[in-house]
Design an enzyme around this catalytic site. Structure first.
Site, PDB file in Angstrom:
ATOM      1  N   GLY A  38       0.531  -1.111   0.146  1.00 49.90           N
ATOM      2  CA  GLY A  38      -0.077  -0.066  -0.127  1.00 49.90           C
ATOM      3  C   GLY A  38       0.697   1.385   0.057  1.00 49.90           C
ATOM      4  O   GLY A  38       0.343   2.279  -0.265  1.00 49.90           O
ATOM      5  N   GLU A  93       3.800   3.907   6.244  1.00 54.35           N
ATOM      6  CA  GLU A  93       2.768   3.407   6.210  1.00 54.35           C
ATOM      7  C   GLU A  93       1.646   4.129   5.571  1.00 54.35           C
ATOM      8  O   GLU A  93       1.380   5.380   5.544  1.00 54.35           O
ATOM      9  CB  GLU A  93       2.141   2.841   7.800  1.00 54.35           C
ATOM     10  CG  GLU A  93       1.016   2.101   7.767  1.00 54.35           C
ATOM     11  CD  GLU A  93       0.882   0.703   7.051  1.00 54.35           C
ATOM     12  OE1 GLU A  93       1.360   0.689   5.982  1.00 54.35           O
ATOM     13  OE2 GLU A  93       0.787  -0.350   7.985  1.00 54.35           O
ATOM     14  N   ASP A 109      -5.435   2.115  10.584  1.00 57.99           N
ATOM     15  CA  ASP A 109      -7.045   1.637  10.737  1.00 57.99           C
ATOM     16  C   ASP A 109      -7.058   1.472  12.300  1.00 57.99           C
ATOM     17  O   ASP A 109      -7.118   2.197  13.146  1.00 57.99           O
ATOM     18  CB  ASP A 109      -7.408   0.617   9.793  1.00 57.99           C
ATOM     19  CG  ASP A 109      -8.981   0.474   9.781  1.00 57.99           C
ATOM     20  OD1 ASP A 109      -9.771   1.310   9.864  1.00 57.99           O
ATOM     21  OD2 ASP A 109      -9.162  -0.759   9.623  1.00 57.99           O
ATOM     22  N   PHE A 165     -14.146   2.846   4.264  1.00 58.45           N
ATOM     23  CA  PHE A 165     -13.219   2.195   3.268  1.00 58.45           C
ATOM     24  C   PHE A 165     -12.787   3.071   2.194  1.00 58.45           C
ATOM     25  O   PHE A 165     -13.796   3.437   1.568  1.00 58.45           O
ATOM     26  CB  PHE A 165     -13.825   0.787   2.871  1.00 58.45           C
ATOM     27  CG  PHE A 165     -12.883  -0.165   2.090  1.00 58.45           C
ATOM     28  CD1 PHE A 165     -11.937  -0.640   2.843  1.00 58.45           C
ATOM     29  CD2 PHE A 165     -12.828   0.012   0.606  1.00 58.45           C
ATOM     30  CE1 PHE A 165     -10.978  -1.437   2.032  1.00 58.45           C
ATOM     31  CE2 PHE A 165     -11.817  -0.754   0.060  1.00 58.45           C
ATOM     32  CZ  PHE A 165     -11.061  -1.407   0.782  1.00 58.45           C
ATOM     33  N   ILE A 166     -11.478   3.186   2.066  1.00 58.37           N
ATOM     34  CA  ILE A 166     -11.007   4.073   0.744  1.00 58.37           C
ATOM     35  C   ILE A 166     -10.146   3.402  -0.181  1.00 58.37           C
ATOM     36  O   ILE A 166      -9.611   2.220   0.017  1.00 58.37           O
ATOM     37  CB  ILE A 166     -10.324   5.350   1.413  1.00 58.37           C
ATOM     38  CG1 ILE A 166      -9.224   4.762   2.252  1.00 58.37           C
ATOM     39  CG2 ILE A 166     -11.145   6.088   2.070  1.00 58.37           C
ATOM     40  CD1 ILE A 166      -8.180   5.703   2.290  1.00 58.37           C
ATOM     41  N   ASP A 171      -5.941  -0.517  -2.084  1.00 60.12           N
ATOM     42  CA  ASP A 171      -6.636  -1.226  -2.978  1.00 60.12           C
ATOM     43  C   ASP A 171      -8.016  -1.807  -2.618  1.00 60.12           C
ATOM     44  O   ASP A 171      -8.098  -1.863  -1.412  1.00 60.12           O
ATOM     45  CB  ASP A 171      -6.053  -2.546  -3.580  1.00 60.12           C
ATOM     46  CG  ASP A 171      -5.661  -3.408  -2.348  1.00 60.12           C
ATOM     47  OD1 ASP A 171      -5.379  -3.086  -1.289  1.00 60.12           O
ATOM     48  OD2 ASP A 171      -6.208  -4.589  -2.797  1.00 60.12           O
ATOM     49  N   ARG A 231      -5.289   0.566  -6.974  1.00 61.79           N
ATOM     50  CA  ARG A 231      -3.705   1.251  -6.355  1.00 61.79           C
ATOM     51  C   ARG A 231      -3.222   2.424  -7.149  1.00 61.79           C
ATOM     52  O   ARG A 231      -2.467   3.183  -6.825  1.00 61.79           O
ATOM     53  CB  ARG A 231      -2.712   0.158  -6.337  1.00 61.79           C
ATOM     54  CG  ARG A 231      -3.021  -0.807  -5.143  1.00 61.79           C
ATOM     55  CD  ARG A 231      -1.864  -1.804  -5.125  1.00 61.79           C
ATOM     56  NE  ARG A 231      -2.159  -3.004  -4.299  1.00 61.79           N
ATOM     57  CZ  ARG A 231      -2.356  -3.240  -3.094  1.00 61.79           C
ATOM     58  NH1 ARG A 231      -2.225  -2.081  -2.207  1.00 61.79           N
ATOM     59  NH2 ARG A 231      -2.386  -4.332  -2.554  1.00 61.79           N
TER      60      ARG A 231
HETATM   61  P1  5GP Z   1      -4.746  -1.921  10.800  1.00 60.67           P
HETATM   62  O1  5GP Z   1      -4.236  -3.044  11.324  1.00 60.67           O
HETATM   63  O2  5GP Z   1      -4.409  -0.487  11.275  1.00 60.67           O
HETATM   64  O3  5GP Z   1      -6.197  -2.129  11.204  1.00 60.67           O
HETATM   65  O4  5GP Z   1      -4.911  -2.073   9.017  1.00 60.67           O
HETATM   66  C1  5GP Z   1      -3.806  -1.530   8.556  1.00 60.67           C
HETATM   67  C2  5GP Z   1      -4.044  -2.179   7.253  1.00 60.67           C
HETATM   68  O5  5GP Z   1      -5.346  -2.460   6.792  1.00 60.67           O
HETATM   69  C3  5GP Z   1      -3.415  -0.858   6.198  1.00 60.67           C
HETATM   70  O6  5GP Z   1      -2.001  -0.876   5.862  1.00 60.67           O
HETATM   71  C4  5GP Z   1      -4.173  -1.204   4.743  1.00 60.67           C
HETATM   72  O7  5GP Z   1      -3.584  -2.248   4.137  1.00 60.67           O
HETATM   73  C5  5GP Z   1      -5.524  -1.781   5.607  1.00 60.67           C
HETATM   74  N1  5GP Z   1      -6.643  -0.811   5.335  1.00 60.67           N
HETATM   75  C6  5GP Z   1      -7.118  -0.154   6.323  1.00 60.67           C
HETATM   76  N2  5GP Z   1      -7.766   0.438   6.141  1.00 60.67           N
HETATM   77  C7  5GP Z   1      -8.075   0.533   4.714  1.00 60.67           C
HETATM   78  C8  5GP Z   1      -9.002   1.183   3.898  1.00 60.67           C
HETATM   79  O8  5GP Z   1      -9.797   1.973   4.174  1.00 60.67           O
HETATM   80  N3  5GP Z   1      -8.658   0.947   2.401  1.00 60.67           N
HETATM   81  C9  5GP Z   1      -7.985   0.099   2.209  1.00 60.67           C
HETATM   82  N4  5GP Z   1      -7.715   0.023   0.835  1.00 60.67           N
HETATM   83  N5  5GP Z   1      -7.062  -0.683   3.027  1.00 60.67           N
HETATM   84  C10 5GP Z   1      -7.266  -0.531   4.331  1.00 60.67           C
HETATM   85 MG    MG Z   2      -0.539  -0.664   4.568  1.00 60.30          MG
END
Ligand code: 5GP
Ligand code: MG
Length: 178
Positions: free
Chosen positions: A48, A102, A106, A155-156, A162, A168
């Site tokens: 990402g 990063e 999220d 979600f984006i 992606d 992407r």
């Molecule tokens: P976390 O562990 O903080 O919940 O999530 C981190 C990973 O989840 C990010 O590096 C990304 O790969 C994915 N992610 C979290 N939110 C989004 C989102 O809104 N869109 C996309 N495409 N990936 C996300």
């Molecule tokens: Mg990531």
């Protein structure tokens, strides 16, 4: 507002490229100011972060290295769910300042695990630079040193992020239409 379709979902433009550019510029200036004498190792977390890392690195004004890592997902022995292991970091980070690049934080679980894994290798300091942060979704007490933009808990896609492998390449960021 501009709408796009990716696979079965519709998305609407939410962060134009110009806003992303300004956020990265601000972040780069802070990193230039804070870390110019630290010889930091920048670490791009694939997939990402590839676009964010590329644009940020072009604005770093001191000589520095970048390394690329991936997170391999596997199911641990415990029922706690998925554990993500850092792979591909060949540099010795002992005594160094490491800056994790990063795309988005999220829940914070991924970055929290990563920082913990890295700290076992005795770096001098681990800093986190994330382009995007969803404060409402974050469940971990983590220190984010550089945050580009805070966004709502939706979600984006786009700018490296992606939906099932697609989106992407988009220069702007789009939010899913629910
Ligand atoms: P976390 O562990 O903080 O919940 O999530 C981190 C990973 O989840 C990010 O590096 C990304 O790969 C994915 N992610 C979290 N939110 C989004 C989102 O809104 N869109 C996309 N495409 N990936 C996300
Ligand atoms: Mg990531």
């Amino acid at each position: 507002m501009k709408r796009i379709q990716l696979l079965d979902k519709e998305f609407v433009l939410s962060i134009p490229a110009s806003d992303i550019k300004r956020a990265i510029w601000d972040m780069a200036m802070k990193i230039n100011r804070d870390l110019h004498d630290k010889n930091p190792l920048m670490v791009c977390i694939l997939n990402g972060s590839f676009m964010f890392s590329a644009d940020l690195m072009k604005l770093i004004e001191f000589p520095c290295e970048i390394s690329f890592v991936k997170l391999s997902s596997y199911h641990g022995m415990e029922s706690t769910g998925e554990v993500k292991q850092l792979i591909g970091l060949n540099e010795n980070v002992e005594g160094r300042t490491v800056v994790l690049l990063e795309d988005i934080v999220d829940t914070g679980v991924t970055i929290d695990n990563l920082v913990r894994q890295l700290k076992t290798q005795n770096p001098a300091d681990v800093k986190v630079a994330t382009l995007l942060f969803k404060p409402e979704a974050c469940t971990r007490d983590i220190k984010l040193d550089y945050v580009g933009l805070e966004i709502p808990n939706d979600f984006i896609v786009g700018y490296g992020l992606d939906y099932d492998g697609y989106g992407r390449n988009l220069p702007d960021i789009y939010t899913v239409v629910k």
